[in-house]
Write a protein that holds these residues in place. Structure first.
Motif, mmCIF file in Angstrom:
data_model
loop_
_atom_site.group_PDB
_atom_site.id
_atom_site.type_symbol
_atom_site.label_atom_id
_atom_site.label_comp_id
_atom_site.label_asym_id
_atom_site.label_seq_id
_atom_site.Cartn_x
_atom_site.Cartn_y
_atom_site.Cartn_z
ATOM 1 N N LEU A 1 -9.465 -10.979 16.578
ATOM 2 C CA LEU A 1 -9.588 -10.629 17.998
ATOM 3 C C LEU A 1 -9.023 -11.748 18.862
ATOM 4 O O LEU A 1 -8.263 -11.510 19.804
ATOM 5 N N ALA A 2 -9.401 -12.980 18.538
ATOM 6 C CA ALA A 2 -8.939 -14.115 19.334
ATOM 7 C C ALA A 2 -7.418 -14.205 19.311
ATOM 8 O O ALA A 2 -6.777 -14.401 20.356
ATOM 9 N N LEU A 3 -6.835 -14.003 18.137
ATOM 10 C CA LEU A 3 -5.385 -14.144 18.024
ATOM 11 C C LEU A 3 -4.660 -13.036 18.781
ATOM 12 O O LEU A 3 -3.663 -13.296 19.458
ATOM 13 N N SER A 4 -5.158 -11.807 18.680
ATOM 14 C CA SER A 4 -4.480 -10.737 19.418
ATOM 15 C C SER A 4 -4.642 -10.931 20.915
ATOM 16 O O SER A 4 -3.730 -10.645 21.684
ATOM 17 N N TYR A 5 -5.812 -11.405 21.312
ATOM 18 C CA TYR A 5 -6.027 -11.653 22.740
ATOM 19 C C TYR A 5 -5.050 -12.704 23.240
ATOM 20 O O TYR A 5 -4.421 -12.547 24.289
ATOM 21 N N ALA B 1 -0.968 -16.441 10.926
ATOM 22 C CA ALA B 1 -0.551 -15.960 12.243
ATOM 23 C C ALA B 1 -0.645 -17.085 13.256
ATOM 24 O O ALA B 1 0.260 -17.293 14.077
ATOM 25 N N ALA B 2 -1.727 -17.850 13.207
ATOM 26 C CA ALA B 2 -1.904 -18.965 14.131
ATOM 27 C C ALA B 2 -0.820 -20.012 13.924
ATOM 28 O O ALA B 2 -0.257 -20.559 14.873
ATOM 29 N N HIS C 1 -0.074 -10.505 2.159
ATOM 30 C CA HIS C 1 0.168 -9.359 3.030
ATOM 31 C C HIS C 1 1.310 -8.483 2.520
ATOM 32 O O HIS C 1 1.430 -7.333 2.909
ATOM 33 N N HIS C 2 2.136 -9.032 1.668
ATOM 34 C CA HIS C 2 3.130 -8.169 1.032
ATOM 35 C C HIS C 2 2.462 -7.274 0.002
ATOM 36 O O HIS C 2 2.878 -6.151 -0.231
ATOM 37 N N LEU C 3 1.439 -7.816 -0.631
ATOM 38 C CA LEU C 3 0.777 -7.067 -1.693
ATOM 39 C C LEU C 3 -0.230 -6.073 -1.127
ATOM 40 O O LEU C 3 -0.434 -5.004 -1.657
ATOM 41 N N PHE C 4 -0.880 -6.462 -0.035
ATOM 42 C CA PHE C 4 -1.886 -5.587 0.571
ATOM 43 C C PHE C 4 -1.543 -5.379 2.039
ATOM 44 O O PHE C 4 -2.176 -5.949 2.915
ATOM 45 N N PRO C 5 -0.520 -4.597 2.323
ATOM 46 C CA PRO C 5 -0.071 -4.469 3.713
ATOM 47 C C PRO C 5 -1.067 -3.690 4.566
ATOM 48 O O PRO C 5 -1.865 -2.906 4.057
ATOM 49 N N LEU D 1 -0.027 -10.726 12.326
ATOM 50 C CA LEU D 1 -1.390 -10.985 11.864
ATOM 51 C C LEU D 1 -1.699 -10.329 10.521
ATOM 52 O O LEU D 1 -2.356 -10.923 9.675
ATOM 53 N N HIS D 2 -1.260 -9.108 10.324
ATOM 54 C CA HIS D 2 -1.550 -8.333 9.115
ATOM 55 C C HIS D 2 -3.038 -8.098 8.897
ATOM 56 O O HIS D 2 -3.488 -7.956 7.760
ATOM 57 N N ASN D 3 -3.807 -8.108 9.955
ATOM 58 C CA ASN D 3 -5.220 -7.753 9.892
ATOM 59 C C ASN D 3 -5.454 -6.654 10.910
ATOM 60 O O ASN D 3 -4.777 -6.607 11.928
ATOM 61 N N CYS D 4 -6.460 -5.844 10.680
ATOM 62 C CA CYS D 4 -6.903 -4.942 11.739
ATOM 63 C C CYS D 4 -8.148 -5.547 12.366
ATOM 64 O O CYS D 4 -9.179 -5.638 11.707
ATOM 65 N N PRO D 5 -8.073 -5.979 13.625
ATOM 66 C CA PRO D 5 -9.244 -6.594 14.254
ATOM 67 C C PRO D 5 -10.432 -5.644 14.278
ATOM 68 O O PRO D 5 -11.577 -6.076 14.197
ATOM 69 N N GLY D 6 -10.168 -4.361 14.395
ATOM 70 C CA GLY D 6 -11.251 -3.393 14.439
ATOM 71 C C GLY D 6 -12.013 -3.313 13.134
ATOM 72 O O GLY D 6 -13.236 -3.396 13.109
ATOM 73 N N CYS D 7 -11.272 -3.168 12.044
ATOM 74 C CA CYS D 7 -11.930 -3.053 10.739
ATOM 75 C C CYS D 7 -12.731 -4.297 10.424
ATOM 76 O O CYS D 7 -13.821 -4.222 9.870
#
Ligand SMILES: [Zn+2]
Ligand SMILES: [Zn+2]
Ligand SMILES: [Zn+2]
Ligand SMILES: [Zn+2]
Ligand SMILES: [Zn+2]
Ligand SMILES: [Zn+2]
Lengths: 377, 506
Positions: free
Chosen positions: A158-162, A223-224, B381-385, B479-485
């Motif tokens: 969240l912090a990074l996307s913000y 990402a950071a 993140h290449h392995l688990f996109p 980022l390759h993350n979903c902030p929501g999940c």
């Protein structure tokens, strides 16, 4: 360095101090704060944090702040306050992200019209306190029993996307969206063409083992790193190698104070200077960093590990059942478990050595003199 | 559970869903190629038109060059707002393949640069040579960013010979210095390797093959040739060399300039098990950069028959011994094993305690691969996109009632009151509001085109959070993350980034 490349010509040189965005990730894990309650209750910590936030806001006109709580069952914004979702009552409307937003009509704290209080301070304070109270109210016992740890990966994301969005919005209006895209993808390519928003993340962490979020946290670290956002760590309790690596990889400050009750002091002295100021200060350094990895099979910390070439899982032993990778199940040959020999040694010699050495993992195998002991007898 | 994910049949089965230059060599891919070929003409002209646009728009992310043959739907334009077109264009950059492919994470790449007369052409600014040098540096940086535990060597085709620019190593600084040295030699005595004479593909391939000969079998062996000439002056039979390359599992990609060559096509075809998509031609400078950077994504491991024949199954995967050294800070300077210089800190080899300056590195004294666990994690993140997010129809937006982006809190446009707006009722239920006739059949999750969303919301299918376009781009490209999940405990995080996560805790 490139005399012909003319792309650096119209650089705008702005002498003013760049605005600074501070994203604070506050670990509100109730389990960990319960342990700290004798020395530093959460309420005191929050009060100290508010003073620190005010100091940050006061040190520059353009400065802004975002506070994210990394709780045990969710992570959410404490400030700015997210707009609550209002889902239509529908057959399929699940709780979704309603619970994280709460309702706006809560009246526990409201912005008092105190003429003696700087308005932005008051805004931040009431916002944080309101949302924090809501977060605490929304924490059920079932949430606490579900996990002893905290959702640091989500809070970091969240912090990074913000920050990414704030950086985009901070771009000069003249720049096209194309350039903005470029800024998202590759900060190096566009650096110094505008006075960018200097952002950083501060994690006030109290929780221990975060290993279950290894990949999300690692992704956040990269990402950071890519976006050149330093991640500062103030570790009040618990210990994780993971967060230390985060600060090391991103050039942030890592501190693990002996006495947590001095929180405000640590915050003000070590974490208030922004990246620009840090260049001319002696910042606390972590010194030696433990970079050892944890094996996936026993969570043992290892300094020499065996890595699956397919999924990059780390194991502490080369002796896997049936030579199958425990993570991805591929058949792994142990042949290459030995480090590859120098390119100059012909193949035959290599084979001989392998026959001689019974233990394939013995490092001595690569010293040619060692294997020829029978010659002496 | 994931054992089946990685089985060979799975990969060959999913090949046909994979569109892109790194696709496998299955028959479905071949069929697609025909489609590509027919549309190639259209694509070519379109590329030209966009050249100016790419100048600013290109990104050095690991995204792949995506053929854009599906994009033109003129009849659609009037009802799209400018903003939507903008968002649509952005989303085109998203990776199409968010399926976890088995990728060759440990790569051994030989980059062959053309240093022949043809590179003095001025169709790129200032010359092809200078443009190539510049992009090659960028390429090296990006390559090691994406593939931290891989190795690279740079060769040059110069005056009929193939010269070695840099040795096979994992140190980007070394390669960049060497590439720069082509233009401005480090030693004043050295001659700069200005383009001269003719190139020789055979010499280049032979030297590349020799360079890759000793690399362990669990890594990939790739040759990437930047080829500006329209001829190759070979001392012998280049076909023999091609056969030798196939035998040694060397995969060759060629980035040509100005025109296609039969021999290049043949080389690529033979070494990629019949797949010619690795032969691309850069018609302008920006395309050259784009195509070059596209090769930094780890290639999909082929599971075709021919690949199995060449590589015996046990050599495909291996358990590698690696050291994870800790950093030491010393009061008094000591000698480092890698440069022989006095330094006051570094990393000590886990096995022999030799001190090295930087990681990743192969221990100079005991040959153990030394790296940080973060280097390994960088490839996850290449392995688990992260799966692509879906467009949100007004209908769906009303249902969820989201007012602001989950991760950046930017307010979304207001949902119009029920039934009034020019809402498209094509697909009322679910998250996919805008589906165009042709695409409607293949709704299966990630394969569909990435279109702009009419409500400016994008929804993660797992946690049902809504995001704005910028966060969509950021989360998928950086980022390759979903902030929501990750922000909810109830949602099984395993389904997005977590495949490996789950495994690791077990
Ligand atoms: Zn273990
Ligand atoms: Zn594995
Ligand atoms: Zn050194
Ligand atoms: Zn060593
Ligand atoms: Zn957003
Ligand atoms: Zn999600």
């Amino acid at each position: 360095m490139n005399a012909i490349d003319a792309s650096e010509h119209h650089q705008r040189v702005d002498e003013s101090v760049p605005p600074s965005l501070l994203a604070i990730v506050l670990d509100t894990n109730p389990h960990a704060w319960a342990h700290l309650s004798s020395t530093l209750p959460l309420a005191t910590a929050l009060a100290n944090l508010l003073v620190f936030i005010n100091a940050h806001l006061a040190s520059g006109n353009g400065n802004s702040v975002a506070v994210i709580a990394s709780h045990s069952n969710k992570s959410c914004f404490l400030y700015p306050t997210p707009a609550p979702a209002s889902p239509q009552p529908r057959h399929n409307a699940t709780n979704g992200d309603v619970d994280m937003n709460g309702t706006a009509d809560s009246t526990s704290y409201s912005v008092q019209d105190n003429p003696n209080k700087y308005r932005p301070f008051a805004n931040v304070e009431t916002g944080i306190l309101n949302n924090f109270a809501k977060l605490m109210e929304g924490t059920k016992e079932s949430h606490l029993t579900a996990t002893p740890t905290t959702l640091i990966g989500g809070a970091l994301s969240l912090a990074l996307s913000y920050i990414a969005k704030a950086t985009l919005l901070n771009l000069p209006a003249t720049s096209s969206t194309e350039e903005a895209m470029l800024a998202i993808a590759d900060p190096e390519a566009t650096h110094s063409s505008y006075v960018s928003l200097a952002s950083r993340i501060l994690i006030v962490s109290v929780s221990g083992d975060l290993a279950n979020q290894y990949i999300p946290v690692m992704n956040s670290i990269f990402a950071a790193q890519r976006k050149r956002i330093p991640i500062d760590i103030l570790k009040l309790a618990g210990d994780t190698v993971l967060l230390q690596q985060a600060s090391d990889a991103t050039g942030g400050v890592y501190m693990k104070p002996e006495r947590p009750e001095g929180l405000l002091q640590y915050l003000m002295m070590a974490f208030l200077p922004d990246p620009t100021a840090r260049r001319s200060l002696v910042m606390p350094s972590a010194g030696g960093v433990d970079f050892r990895a944890a094996c996936f099979c026993h969570r043992k910390v290892v300094d020499i590990g065996f890595v699956c070439s397919i999924c990059l899982s780390i194991f502490c032993t080369s002796d896997l059942p049936d030579n199958l990778c425990l993570t991805c199940g591929s058949y792994l040959s142990l042949r290459a478990a030995q480090s590859n020999p120098p390119a100059l040694i012909p193949k035959k010699k290599k084979k001989k050595k392998r026959v001689g050495g019974t233990d394939s993992a013995t490092p001595g195998g690569s010293t040619p003199a060692g294997s020829n002991t029978p010659m002496h007898s | 559970m994931s054992g089946s994910d990685y089985s060979g049949s799975e990969f060959s089965g999913s090949d046909d869903e994979y569109v892109g230059p790194r696709g496998g060599g299955s028959s479905a891919a071949a069929a697609r190629k025909i489609v590509n070929a027919t549309l190639q003409q259209a694509k070519k002209s379109e590329r030209k038109a966009q050249a100016w646009e790419r100048r600013k728009g290109e990104s050095s992310e690991e995204e792949e060059y995506i053929p854009t043959f599906e994009e033109i739907e003129d009849n659609d334009v009037p009802e799209q707002s400018i903003q939507q077109m903008e968002e649509e264009r952005k989303r085109k950059r998203l990776r199409k393949d968010t399926k976890p492919f088995q990728r060759g994470i440990i790569r051994h790449v030989v980059l062959v640069l053309d240093l022949s007369e043809a590179m003095l052409e001025k169709d790129m600014r200032p010359t092809r040579f200078h443009a190539m040098i510049q992009y090659a540096q960028e390429y090296v940086r990006e390559f090691f960013e994406q593939n931290p535990i891989s190795q690279m060597s740079v060769l040059g085709m110069h005056d009929g010979l193939c010269i070695r620019v840099s040795e096979l190593s994992g140190n980007p600084a070394e390669h960049i210095a060497a590439i720069l040295g082509l233009r401005t030699p480090l030693n004043p005595q050295d001659f700069s390797k200005e383009p001269k004479g003719s190139p020789s593909l055979q010499n280049a391939l032979e030297l590349a093959r020799a360079t890759l000969y000793h690399t362990p079998s669990h890594g990939t062996r790739e040759v990437i040739i930047v080829f500006g000439s329209l001829l190759s002056l070979d001392p012998g039979d280049v076909h023999q060399t091609i056969r030798a390359c196939v035998r040694d599992r060397v995969r060759v990609s060629v980035i040509g300039m100005s025109a296609r060559l039969k021999i290049c096509a043949e080389i690529v075809n033979k070494t990629n098990a019949g797949d010619e998509s690795e032969y691309v031609v850069a018609t302008d400078q920006e395309l050259l950069r784009e195509l070059l950077l596209a090769t930094t994504t780890p290639p999909v491991v082929r599971a075709t028959k021919s690949a199995e024949e060449i590589a015996p199954p046990e050599s495909a995967a291996a358990l590698m011994m690696m050291g994870f050294p800790s950093r030491v800070i010393e009061e008094t300077p000591t000698m480092c094993a890698c440069h022989g210089a006095l330094t006051t800190g570094g990393y000590t080899c886990s096995r022999c305690s030799a001190k090295v300056c930087s990681l990743p590195i192969t221990c100079p004294s005991c040959q153990l691969t030394l790296l940080l666990s973060t280097h390994l994690a960088r490839s996850y993140h290449h392995l688990f996109p992260l799966r692509n997010w879906a467009e949100v129809s007004w209908h769906r937006a009303r249902e969820k009632g989201t007012k602001s982006c989950m991760s950046c809190l930017t307010p979304f446009p207001e949902v119009p009151p029920d039934g009034i707006s020019g809402e498209q009722q094509t697909n009322g239920h679910g998250a996919n509001g805008r589906i165009h006739g042709k695409v409607a059949q293949k709704q299966s999750n990630d394969d569909e085109e990435q279109k702009a969303s009419e409500s400016s919301r994008y929804e993660c299918r797992v946690c049902e959070s809504h995001f704005c376009i910028d966060c969509d781009m950021f989360c998928h490209m950086v980022l390759h993350n979903c902030p929501g999940c990750l922000s909810k405990l109830d949602t099984p995080a395993e389904e997005t980034n977590g495949i490996g996560d789950m495994e690791m805790t077990g």
